[in-house]
Design an enzyme around this catalytic site. Sequence first.
Site, PDB file in Angstrom:
ATOM      1  N   PHE A  37      21.636  15.809  42.501  1.00  0.00           N
ATOM      2  CA  PHE A  37      21.062  15.899  41.149  1.00  0.00           C
ATOM      3  C   PHE A  37      19.804  15.031  41.064  1.00  0.00           C
ATOM      4  CE2 PHE A  37      25.673  16.604  40.824  1.00  0.00           C
ATOM      5  CZ  PHE A  37      25.684  17.878  40.266  1.00  0.00           C
ATOM      6  N   LEU A  38      18.993  15.102  42.115  1.00  0.00           N
ATOM      7  CA  LEU A  38      17.802  14.247  42.172  1.00  0.00           C
ATOM      8  C   LEU A  38      16.600  14.944  41.559  1.00  0.00           C
ATOM      9  CD1 LEU A  38      18.125  13.307  45.958  1.00  0.00           C
ATOM     10  CD2 LEU A  38      19.134  12.125  44.003  1.00  0.00           C
ATOM     11  N   LEU A  74      14.137  17.311  26.037  1.00  0.00           N
ATOM     12  CA  LEU A  74      13.746  17.967  24.781  1.00  0.00           C
ATOM     13  C   LEU A  74      12.242  17.850  24.585  1.00  0.00           C
ATOM     14  CD1 LEU A  74      16.525  17.064  22.152  1.00  0.00           C
ATOM     15  CD2 LEU A  74      16.067  19.281  23.205  1.00  0.00           C
ATOM     16  N   HIS A  75      11.500  17.767  25.691  1.00  0.00           N
ATOM     17  CA  HIS A  75      10.038  17.699  25.578  1.00  0.00           C
ATOM     18  C   HIS A  75       9.458  19.088  25.774  1.00  0.00           C
ATOM     19  CE1 HIS A  75      10.417  13.398  25.731  1.00  0.00           C
ATOM     20  NE2 HIS A  75      11.153  13.515  26.821  1.00  0.00           N
ATOM     21  N   CYS A 117      13.369  24.053  41.713  1.00  0.00           N
ATOM     22  CA  CYS A 117      14.799  24.121  41.397  1.00  0.00           C
ATOM     23  C   CYS A 117      15.134  25.024  40.220  1.00  0.00           C
ATOM     24  CB  CYS A 117      15.330  22.718  41.154  1.00  0.00           C
ATOM     25  SG  CYS A 117      14.975  21.616  42.516  1.00  0.00           S
ATOM     26  N   ARG A 119       5.251  24.146  43.657  1.00  0.00           N
ATOM     27  CA  ARG A 119       6.082  25.354  43.582  1.00  0.00           C
ATOM     28  C   ARG A 119       6.403  25.719  42.127  1.00  0.00           C
ATOM     29  NH1 ARG A 119      10.562  23.808  47.942  1.00  0.00           N
ATOM     30  NH2 ARG A 119       9.941  21.734  47.249  1.00  0.00           N
TER      31      ARG A 119
HETATM   32  C1  UGA Z   1      15.706  19.241  38.659  1.00  0.00           C
HETATM   33  C2  UGA Z   1      16.899  18.510  37.999  1.00  0.00           C
HETATM   34  O1  UGA Z   1      16.429  17.702  36.918  1.00  0.00           O
HETATM   35  C3  UGA Z   1      17.630  17.650  39.018  1.00  0.00           C
HETATM   36  O2  UGA Z   1      18.792  17.076  38.413  1.00  0.00           O
HETATM   37  C4  UGA Z   1      18.063  18.526  40.191  1.00  0.00           C
HETATM   38  O3  UGA Z   1      18.721  17.783  41.189  1.00  0.00           O
HETATM   39  C5  UGA Z   1      16.825  19.171  40.798  1.00  0.00           C
HETATM   40  O4  UGA Z   1      16.168  19.965  39.792  1.00  0.00           O
HETATM   41  C6  UGA Z   1      17.271  20.030  41.964  1.00  0.00           C
HETATM   42  O5  UGA Z   1      17.966  21.027  41.727  1.00  0.00           O
HETATM   43  O6  UGA Z   1      17.031  19.648  43.113  1.00  0.00           O
HETATM   44  P1  UGA Z   1      13.178  18.571  39.277  1.00  0.00           P
HETATM   45  O7  UGA Z   1      12.968  20.042  39.443  1.00  0.00           O
HETATM   46  O8  UGA Z   1      12.715  17.651  40.343  1.00  0.00           O
HETATM   47  O9  UGA Z   1      14.751  18.256  39.065  1.00  0.00           O
HETATM   48  O10 UGA Z   1      12.416  18.111  37.956  1.00  0.00           O
HETATM   49  P2  UGA Z   1      12.752  17.929  36.421  1.00  0.00           P
HETATM   50  O11 UGA Z   1      12.407  16.551  36.035  1.00  0.00           O
HETATM   51  O12 UGA Z   1      14.112  18.390  36.089  1.00  0.00           O
HETATM   52  O13 UGA Z   1      11.695  18.917  35.751  1.00  0.00           O
HETATM   53  C7  UGA Z   1      11.732  20.321  35.963  1.00  0.00           C
HETATM   54  C8  UGA Z   1      10.711  21.025  35.105  1.00  0.00           C
HETATM   55  O14 UGA Z   1      11.079  20.957  33.725  1.00  0.00           O
HETATM   56  C9  UGA Z   1       9.299  20.422  35.177  1.00  0.00           C
HETATM   57  O15 UGA Z   1       8.356  21.467  35.212  1.00  0.00           O
HETATM   58  C10 UGA Z   1       9.181  19.616  33.901  1.00  0.00           C
HETATM   59  O16 UGA Z   1       7.862  19.460  33.454  1.00  0.00           O
HETATM   60  C11 UGA Z   1       9.986  20.486  32.954  1.00  0.00           C
HETATM   61  N1  UGA Z   1      10.519  19.728  31.794  1.00  0.00           N
HETATM   62  C12 UGA Z   1      11.453  18.772  31.966  1.00  0.00           C
HETATM   63  C13 UGA Z   1      10.056  20.037  30.514  1.00  0.00           C
HETATM   64  O17 UGA Z   1       9.191  20.921  30.318  1.00  0.00           O
HETATM   65  N2  UGA Z   1      10.593  19.356  29.455  1.00  0.00           N
HETATM   66  C14 UGA Z   1      11.530  18.388  29.604  1.00  0.00           C
HETATM   67  O18 UGA Z   1      11.971  17.823  28.582  1.00  0.00           O
HETATM   68  C15 UGA Z   1      11.971  18.087  30.902  1.00  0.00           C
END
Ligand code: UGA
Length: 437
Positions: A153-154, A254-255, A264, A332
């Site tokens: 869950f990183l 919630l952003h 992912c 990606r």
């Molecule tokens: C995500 C999960 O958060 C991890 O727990 C998981 O382990 C990982 O996928 C995986 O499957 O390996 P990650 O893809 O690195 O992690 O990044 P996130 O921080 O979750 O962001 C994902 C996307 O959602 C980004 O494009 C980010 O900008 C967007 N996001 C995130 C939003 O638009 N709003 C938010 O409030 C949060």
Amino acid sequence: MKITMIGTGYVGLVTGTCFAEFGHHITCVDKDTTKIDKLLNGQIPIYEPGLDALVAKNVGEARLSFTSELADAVAGADAVFLAVGTPTSRRGDGYADLTYIYEATKEIAVHLKGYTVIIDKSTVPVGTARQVARIIKEVNPDADFDVASNPEFLREGAAISDFMRPDRVVIGVETARAEAVLRDIYQPLFLQETPIVKTDIETAELTKYAANAFLAAKISFINEIALLCDSIGANVVDLASGIGMDGRIGKKFLHPGPGYGGSCFPKDTLALLRIAQEHGQNLRIVESAVEVNAAQKAMMVKKIRDALGGSEAGKTIACLGLTFKPETDDMRDSPAITILPALAEKGAKIKAHDPQGMKEAKHYLPESMISYVADPYEAAQDADAVILMTEWNQYRALELGKLGKIMNNKVFIDLRNVYRPENLKAQGFTYIGVGRS
Ligand code: UGA
């Protein structure tokens, strides 16, 4: 413990290094000899804050090593983690491509010596661990082993702290022997009382997909609400606080923004939909989350077009940030890959900057389409609008006076709601956010 990590991508390299930091002895194996050569020379093939120092420390203390030779690494290991890539299949049907998992399994099977637990770390469809077990039995009927699932869950950019201080560790096992090995591996987290969710293998595999799908749905939900706020003239940032402080909802994820991206959420939501379909189920909420995400990117193009007076043709746009999120060089499924070509096709001239992602971005957004510049102000020179695409720290405190002077038109499109609208307006900018225009 002697642990072998197959695959040195984001997951394998971070997990292997953090296990070494726990005190285990880790060998990271990758077929890609260029990658291994780099690692042996102290170079880290990916950008992940803090990883270079942690790798150097653990290599120096002889707990972490790298090789492309599987045989020695696997023989005598207590646990072998599979952390190879599981991209979306090229058939375009949303299935995860398990070629690398199965190839690695066949190779491991030959070299097993003594009791070993083979653990899926990669995100894999339900039933994969059983397939892994079947392949090992076929290739090496005498092997003494168990399979297990231990999803990660990183978050990229925060992977080390996520690993060292996890909310929980999920282990899917079917024997007490395998459970004991996994509990030993995670023993160092015991002091901080990290909960371990022990379950069966299939549930662990599905838990990973459900977690990512839930987070993707949460983002799509707030993105839709943000669009409604735009229409009503309401403020989504206050709204997100207003709902997020309810413990049942939670403040995180919630952003609103230009849509989720990365390696992912897009891949895992599609794979989960395929898994459900195979079992005769429709996951309508996940389906909608995916649709809303695609629509969000299209809405951002419209937002930018409207901000430019209805047409982007002949306009100069500065794009700050290209990666799918800050603190990574990963491009990606970044929203920039959809939004920028749509603007360029209609005749916009785009100048872009990203602190870490420009090299990678050129594979997706060729220099014939956008020009890459060395700093945000160079991008903003003579621009008709600035788009803040990714919320890198470097863009959080831009000198607004300087920016306004060099731009052709003072239009600031903040797709991450980083700035206070009133500050921009006070400097004479037209400010457009997401859900708080
Ligand atoms: C995500 C999960 O958060 C991890 O727990 C998981 O382990 C990982 O996928 C995986 O499957 O390996 P990650 O893809 O690195 O992690 O990044 P996130 O921080 O979750 O962001 C994902 C996307 O959602 C980004 O494009 C980010 O900008 C967007 N996001 C995130 C939003 O638009 N709003 C938010 O409030 C949060």
